[in-house]
Design a protein around this motif. Structure first.
Motif, mmCIF file in Angstrom:
data_model
loop_
_atom_site.group_PDB
_atom_site.id
_atom_site.type_symbol
_atom_site.label_atom_id
_atom_site.label_comp_id
_atom_site.label_asym_id
_atom_site.label_seq_id
_atom_site.Cartn_x
_atom_site.Cartn_y
_atom_site.Cartn_z
ATOM 1 N N HIS A 113 0.854 -1.189 0.000
ATOM 2 C CA HIS A 113 0.000 0.000 0.000
ATOM 3 C C HIS A 113 0.891 1.241 0.000
ATOM 4 O O HIS A 113 1.875 1.300 0.722
ATOM 5 N N PRO A 114 0.544 2.214 -0.816
ATOM 6 C CA PRO A 114 1.350 3.442 -0.794
ATOM 7 C C PRO A 114 1.200 4.136 0.555
ATOM 8 O O PRO A 114 0.159 4.059 1.201
ATOM 9 N N ARG A 115 2.253 4.769 0.950
ATOM 10 C CA ARG A 115 2.258 5.534 2.184
ATOM 11 C C ARG A 115 1.277 6.690 2.063
ATOM 12 O O ARG A 115 1.211 7.352 1.042
ATOM 13 N N ARG A 116 0.508 6.933 3.095
ATOM 14 C CA ARG A 116 -0.442 8.046 3.079
ATOM 15 C C ARG A 116 0.227 9.286 3.653
ATOM 16 O O ARG A 116 0.613 9.312 4.811
ATOM 17 N N LEU A 117 0.374 10.279 2.814
ATOM 18 C CA LEU A 117 0.951 11.539 3.256
ATOM 19 C C LEU A 117 -0.138 12.423 3.841
ATOM 20 O O LEU A 117 -1.296 12.365 3.410
ATOM 21 N N PRO A 118 0.206 13.243 4.824
ATOM 22 C CA PRO A 118 -0.803 14.145 5.393
ATOM 23 C C PRO A 118 -1.312 15.114 4.326
ATOM 24 O O PRO A 118 -0.555 15.545 3.455
ATOM 25 N N GLN A 119 -2.585 15.441 4.414
ATOM 26 C CA GLN A 119 -3.205 16.350 3.453
ATOM 27 C C GLN A 119 -3.582 17.699 4.051
ATOM 28 O O GLN A 119 -3.805 18.655 3.325
ATOM 29 N N ARG A 120 -3.677 17.764 5.374
ATOM 30 C CA ARG A 120 -4.021 19.012 6.058
ATOM 31 C C ARG A 120 -3.051 19.154 7.240
ATOM 32 O O ARG A 120 -3.173 18.442 8.227
ATOM 33 N N VAL A 121 -2.104 20.069 7.097
ATOM 34 C CA VAL A 121 -1.006 20.187 8.054
ATOM 35 C C VAL A 121 -0.982 21.576 8.678
ATOM 36 O O VAL A 121 -0.978 22.579 7.967
ATOM 37 N N VAL A 122 -0.946 21.599 10.009
ATOM 38 C CA VAL A 122 -0.763 22.845 10.764
ATOM 39 C C VAL A 122 0.657 22.812 11.313
ATOM 40 O O VAL A 122 1.042 21.853 11.985
ATOM 41 N N VAL A 123 1.426 23.846 11.020
ATOM 42 C CA VAL A 123 2.807 23.930 11.483
ATOM 43 C C VAL A 123 2.873 24.938 12.625
ATOM 44 O O VAL A 123 2.428 26.075 12.486
ATOM 45 N N ALA A 124 3.433 24.496 13.741
ATOM 46 C CA ALA A 124 3.631 25.357 14.905
ATOM 47 C C ALA A 124 5.121 25.647 15.012
ATOM 48 O O ALA A 124 5.924 24.728 15.184
ATOM 49 N N ALA A 125 5.483 26.909 14.878
ATOM 50 C CA ALA A 125 6.895 27.299 14.923
ATOM 51 C C ALA A 125 6.991 28.795 15.145
ATOM 52 O O ALA A 125 6.020 29.529 14.935
ATOM 53 N N ALA A 126 8.172 29.222 15.549
ATOM 54 C CA ALA A 126 8.414 30.654 15.689
ATOM 55 C C ALA A 126 8.442 31.281 14.293
ATOM 56 O O ALA A 126 9.027 30.710 13.377
ATOM 57 N N PRO A 127 7.791 32.428 14.125
ATOM 58 C CA PRO A 127 7.774 33.063 12.805
ATOM 59 C C PRO A 127 9.163 33.549 12.398
ATOM 60 O O PRO A 127 10.013 33.794 13.236
ATOM 61 N N GLY A 128 9.346 33.661 11.106
ATOM 62 C CA GLY A 128 10.614 34.165 10.597
ATOM 63 C C GLY A 128 10.887 33.644 9.204
ATOM 64 O O GLY A 128 10.092 32.903 8.621
ATOM 65 N N GLU A 129 12.027 34.053 8.675
ATOM 66 C CA GLU A 129 12.408 33.642 7.323
ATOM 67 C C GLU A 129 12.591 32.136 7.214
ATOM 68 O O GLU A 129 12.238 31.539 6.199
ATOM 69 N N GLN A 130 13.156 31.506 8.261
ATOM 70 C CA GLN A 130 13.355 30.059 8.225
ATOM 71 C C GLN A 130 12.023 29.342 8.105
ATOM 72 O O GLN A 130 11.886 28.380 7.355
ATOM 73 N N LEU A 131 11.019 29.819 8.851
ATOM 74 C CA LEU A 131 9.707 29.188 8.796
ATOM 75 C C LEU A 131 9.092 29.359 7.409
ATOM 76 O O LEU A 131 8.552 28.393 6.851
ATOM 77 N N SER A 132 9.173 30.537 6.853
ATOM 78 C CA SER A 132 8.600 30.767 5.523
ATOM 79 C C SER A 132 9.208 29.832 4.489
ATOM 80 O O SER A 132 8.498 29.215 3.689
ATOM 81 N N ALA A 133 10.519 29.696 4.514
ATOM 82 C CA ALA A 133 11.201 28.809 3.565
ATOM 83 C C ALA A 133 10.801 27.358 3.806
ATOM 84 O O ALA A 133 10.567 26.595 2.859
ATOM 85 N N TYR A 134 10.700 26.973 5.072
ATOM 86 C CA TYR A 134 10.338 25.591 5.399
ATOM 87 C C TYR A 134 8.905 25.282 4.960
ATOM 88 O O TYR A 134 8.623 24.214 4.409
ATOM 89 N N LEU A 135 7.995 26.211 5.181
ATOM 90 C CA LEU A 135 6.602 26.020 4.762
ATOM 91 C C LEU A 135 6.501 25.862 3.245
ATOM 92 O O LEU A 135 5.753 25.012 2.752
ATOM 93 N N ASP A 136 7.252 26.680 2.516
ATOM 94 C CA ASP A 136 7.259 26.558 1.048
ATOM 95 C C ASP A 136 7.706 25.164 0.626
ATOM 96 O O ASP A 136 7.088 24.532 -0.235
ATOM 97 N N ARG A 137 8.769 24.679 1.224
ATOM 98 C CA ARG A 137 9.289 23.359 0.865
ATOM 99 C C ARG A 137 8.334 22.248 1.275
ATOM 100 O O ARG A 137 8.129 21.287 0.528
ATOM 101 N N LEU A 138 7.729 22.361 2.459
ATOM 102 C CA LEU A 138 6.776 21.348 2.916
ATOM 103 C C LEU A 138 5.580 21.269 1.975
ATOM 104 O O LEU A 138 5.159 20.185 1.568
ATOM 105 N N ALA A 139 5.031 22.415 1.625
ATOM 106 C CA ALA A 139 3.889 22.441 0.706
ATOM 107 C C ALA A 139 4.267 21.836 -0.640
ATOM 108 O O ALA A 139 3.484 21.100 -1.250
ATOM 109 N N GLU A 140 5.478 22.119 -1.104
ATOM 110 C CA GLU A 140 5.930 21.569 -2.381
ATOM 111 C C GLU A 140 6.068 20.051 -2.309
ATOM 112 O O GLU A 140 5.624 19.335 -3.204
#
Length: 153
Positions: free
Chosen positions: A7-34
């Motif tokens: 069975h293919p692995r089920r990836l999450p489809q609705r993700v809430v990220v809890a982290a301190a705001p900043g440039e690192q978070l923005s870049a990480y969110l972009d990559r996660l969504a991609e």
């Protein structure tokens, strides 16, 4: 007899990220969504509770959980909450922040600093309020990167 079909692995489809705001978070969110092939919808782009409710109703999204008023709707539909520390204590920035906190003695400055820091304590209560919701704790940038690479594999 046939070989079992993996069975293919089920990836999450609705993700809430809890982290301190900043440039690192923005870049990480972009990559996660991609990696998840999902739209990134920053809460700052939504105009209020009605738009958050519409977002929560969608089948796939990545967003943040910094706004307490938005969390109830998002957490009801989320598959996963990722608690991410992108500025771990072992990084240069983390050491500088820790040193500066030690040097500050003015009580008013400490109070202002506490107000600016992100309150992520709500994640700890999820086991009680949303017992079936998966929570991934990524305590440092290396763990966050490893998890992201594992999702894309």
């Amino acid at each position: 007899m046939h070989a079992p079909v993996p069975h293919p692995r089920r990836l999450p489809q609705r993700v809430v990220v809890a982290a301190a705001p900043g440039e690192q978070l923005s870049a990480y969110l972009d990559r996660l969504a991609e990696v998840l092939d999902l739209p990134l919808v920053p809460l700052a782009d939504l105009s209020g509770p009605a738009e958050v409710d519409r977002l929560a109703a969608f089948d796939g999204w990545v967003t943040t959980g910094e706004e307490a008023w938005a969390r109830p709707a998002l957490l009801e539909r989320a598959d996963l909450v990722a608690l991410v520390d992108l500025v771990g204590p072992e990084t240069f920035t983390g050491r500088v922040r820790r040193t500066l906190r030690r040097l500050r003695t003015d009580a008013r400055e400490r109070d202002r600093e506490r107000e600016r820091e992100t309150d992520l304590a709500w994640v700890e209560g999820l086991a009680l309020t949303h017992p079936g919701l998966a929570v991934v704790r990524l305590p440092d940038p290396a763990a966050a990167e490893t998890w992201l690479r594992a999702l894309s594999a």
